[in-house]
Design an enzyme around this catalytic site. Structure first.
Site, short mmCIF file in Angstrom:
data_model
loop_
_atom_site.label_atom_id
_atom_site.label_comp_id
_atom_site.label_asym_id
_atom_site.label_seq_id
_atom_site.Cartn_x
_atom_site.Cartn_y
_atom_site.Cartn_z
N CYS A 1 11.52 -0.06 -6.23
CA CYS A 1 10.69 0.71 -7.18
C CYS A 1 11.52 1.40 -8.27
O CYS A 1 10.96 1.87 -9.27
CB CYS A 1 9.84 1.73 -6.45
N HIS B 1 7.65 7.49 -11.11
CA HIS B 1 7.21 6.30 -10.39
C HIS B 1 5.90 6.61 -9.67
O HIS B 1 5.80 7.60 -8.93
CB HIS B 1 8.29 5.88 -9.39
N ASN C 1 0.51 1.53 -6.44
CA ASN C 1 1.97 1.53 -6.59
C ASN C 1 2.41 0.10 -6.95
O ASN C 1 2.32 -0.80 -6.12
CB ASN C 1 2.61 1.98 -5.27
N1 COA Z 1 -6.19 4.52 6.54
C1 COA Z 1 -6.46 5.44 7.48
N2 COA Z 1 -5.49 6.03 8.21
C2 COA Z 1 -4.22 5.65 7.97
C3 COA Z 1 -3.89 4.70 7.00
C4 COA Z 1 -4.92 4.12 6.27
N3 COA Z 1 -4.73 3.21 5.31
N4 COA Z 1 -2.54 4.54 6.99
C5 COA Z 1 -2.06 5.38 7.91
N5 COA Z 1 -3.07 6.05 8.52
C6 COA Z 1 -3.01 7.04 9.59
C7 COA Z 1 -1.76 6.93 10.43
O1 COA Z 1 -1.93 5.93 11.41
C8 COA Z 1 -1.69 8.32 11.04
O2 COA Z 1 -2.57 8.38 12.11
P1 COA Z 1 -2.21 9.24 13.42
O3 COA Z 1 -2.05 10.67 12.93
O4 COA Z 1 -3.38 9.04 14.31
O5 COA Z 1 -0.92 8.68 13.94
C9 COA Z 1 -2.25 9.20 9.93
O6 COA Z 1 -2.94 8.33 9.01
C10 COA Z 1 -1.18 9.95 9.17
O7 COA Z 1 -0.15 9.03 8.87
P2 COA Z 1 1.09 9.50 8.05
O8 COA Z 1 2.01 8.34 7.86
O9 COA Z 1 1.62 10.74 8.66
O10 COA Z 1 0.34 9.86 6.69
P3 COA Z 1 0.91 10.47 5.40
O11 COA Z 1 0.17 11.68 5.06
O12 COA Z 1 2.41 10.52 5.43
O13 COA Z 1 0.51 9.36 4.34
C11 COA Z 1 1.51 7.58 3.16
C12 COA Z 1 0.96 8.04 4.48
C13 COA Z 1 2.07 6.16 3.34
C14 COA Z 1 0.37 7.55 2.15
C15 COA Z 1 2.61 8.54 2.67
O14 COA Z 1 3.55 8.74 3.70
C16 COA Z 1 3.32 8.05 1.48
O15 COA Z 1 2.76 7.98 0.41
N6 COA Z 1 4.61 7.73 1.60
C17 COA Z 1 5.40 7.26 0.50
C18 COA Z 1 4.95 5.89 0.10
C19 COA Z 1 5.72 5.41 -1.07
O16 COA Z 1 5.86 6.12 -2.00
N7 COA Z 1 6.22 4.20 -1.00
C20 COA Z 1 6.94 3.61 -2.06
C21 COA Z 1 8.27 4.21 -2.14
S1 COA Z 1 8.97 3.93 -3.62
#
Ligand code: COA
Length: 335
Positions: A114, A256, A286
């Site tokens: 990214c 980003h 993204n």
């Molecule tokens: N729909 C519903 N629930 C989901 C889900 C989805 N699409 N994806 C994950 N979950 C659930 C998980 O299983 C977890 O459940 P649990 O608490 O029962 O275990 C819960 O949501 C929380 O997951 P978590 O990973 O802690 O959520 P989060 O608040 O960190 O959000 C992201 C997840 C991926 C959105 C977030 O971590 C993020 O944006 N990370 C960076 C991503 C990014 O920028 N990537 C590119 C890098 S350049």
């Protein structure tokens, strides 16, 4: 003093819109979860048969047009940032250059996930400053829909496909569009946080066939979130310090588009009010290496940025890699 100057901007989004509701029919997720956790309402996915090179060629063509250049123009360098090249070998950039009629251009890909577009801007800028090129085409293009694991609801709702391209020319540091500086960094200790495990020499050296799941993009979201906020904030602050721009002189933060919560946190950490952060993740998701040029074009088309405005770009991605760039906005129309 010579500088790389932004002379044109072009974008291409594949026509197929994928709504949160469509994904909620396929995964155990909901529009509400996706919107509140990421800020995304829809993304575009490429049609069957449409490759990264196809998207890149279209965006490149539009960038040339935006810069007042034709197909076959006198371009010395084509740098394509992508995580999803058309083939493991050769690079996609030479094919894109050929399709744009840029027969005398050096052309190669950059792999910084990214952060790729900011890395590519810096490389092209250096070539212009060194006098090795007069005009360069920098492209960020992705078809993440081809590497998403159909069993992984987290990555499948975040990523979208698209392409953005910029024409850079050798100009003067005091003209609108001039890049004032760059800051790049990496930390390979955390390489596993964002990874496609199989398909490279690490897997092939084991003489085992690629595993089903190993072919797909993987991400440890929570750790990536924290790293993204820290690295983009630190890189931005370091760059502003280096180029001598007080933080309150920055008119627009183009980060980003990884997650709207990441963008807000970065703005807060740097000390830029949230209203000055350009956001288009709600419409495109993204798009990795295409994210920065797509957001720039969005801001330009919406009339949000005006010639002479100070713009700070910052990105973070797998590797881990990060990078920031500072430029004043030129008088261009994005195509
Ligand atoms: N729909 C519903 N629930 C989901 C889900 C989805 N699409 N994806 C994950 N979950 C659930 C998980 O299983 C977890 O459940 P649990 O608490 O029962 O275990 C819960 O949501 C929380 O997951 P978590 O990973 O802690 O959520 P989060 O608040 O960190 O959000 C992201 C997840 C991926 C959105 C977030 O971590 C993020 O944006 N990370 C960076 C991503 C990014 O920028 N990537 C590119 C890098 S350049």
């Amino acid at each position: 003093m010579p500088a790389a100057v932004l002379g044109g901007l072009g974008t291409y989004l594949p026509p197929r819109r994928v709504s949160n509701e469509e994904l909620a029919d396929r995964f155990d997720t909901s529009d509400e979860w996706i919107r509140t956790r990421t800020g995304i309402r829809q993304r575009r996915w490429a049609d069957t048969g449409q490759s990264t090179g196809d998207l890149a060629t279209e965006a490149g063509h539009r960038a040339l047009k935006s810069a007042g250049l034709d197909l076959g123009a006198d371009v010395d360098l084509v740098v394509l940032a992508t995580t999803t090249p058309d083939h493991p070998c050769p690079a996609t950039a030479p094919d894109v250059a050929a399709r744009l009629g840029l027969s005398r251009a050096a052309a190669y890909d950059i792999s910084a996930v990214c952060s790729g577009f900011v890395y590519a801007l810096e490389v092209a800028s250096n070539a212009l400053l060194a006098g090795r090129a007069q005009t360069a085409l920098v492209i960020g293009a992705e078809t993440y829909s081809t590497i998403l694991n159909p069993q992984d609801r987290t990555t499948s709702v975040i990523f979208g496909d698209g392409a953005g391209a910029a024409v850079l020319r050798r100009g003067e540091a005091d003209e609108p569009g001039a890049f004032a500086g760059f800051d790049l960094g990496s930390d390979g200790n955390d390489k596993d946080l964002i990874c496609i495990p199989d398909g490279g020499s690490r897997q092939r050296a084991t003489h085992q066939e690629p595993g089903d799941d190993g072919r797909y993009f993987t991400m440890q979201g929570k750790k990536v979130f924290a790293s993204a906020v820290r690295r983009m904030s630190e890189s931005s602050a370091a760059l502003l310090d280096r180029v001598g721009w007080p933080v309150d002189s920055v008119d627009h933060l183009v980060g980003h588009q990884a997650n709207v919560r990441i963008l807000r946190a970065v703005a807060e950490q740097i000390g830029i009010e949230a209203a000055r952060a350009v956001i288009d993740i709600d419409r495109v998701g993204n798009t990795s290496a295409a994210s920065i040029p797509l957001a720039l074009a969005e801001a330009s088309s919406a009339g949000t940025v005006a010639p002479g405005d100070r713009v700070l770009l910052t990105a973070f991605g797998g590797g881990l890699t990060w990078g920031s760039a500072a430029l004043t906005w030129p008088d261009i129309t994005a195509c």
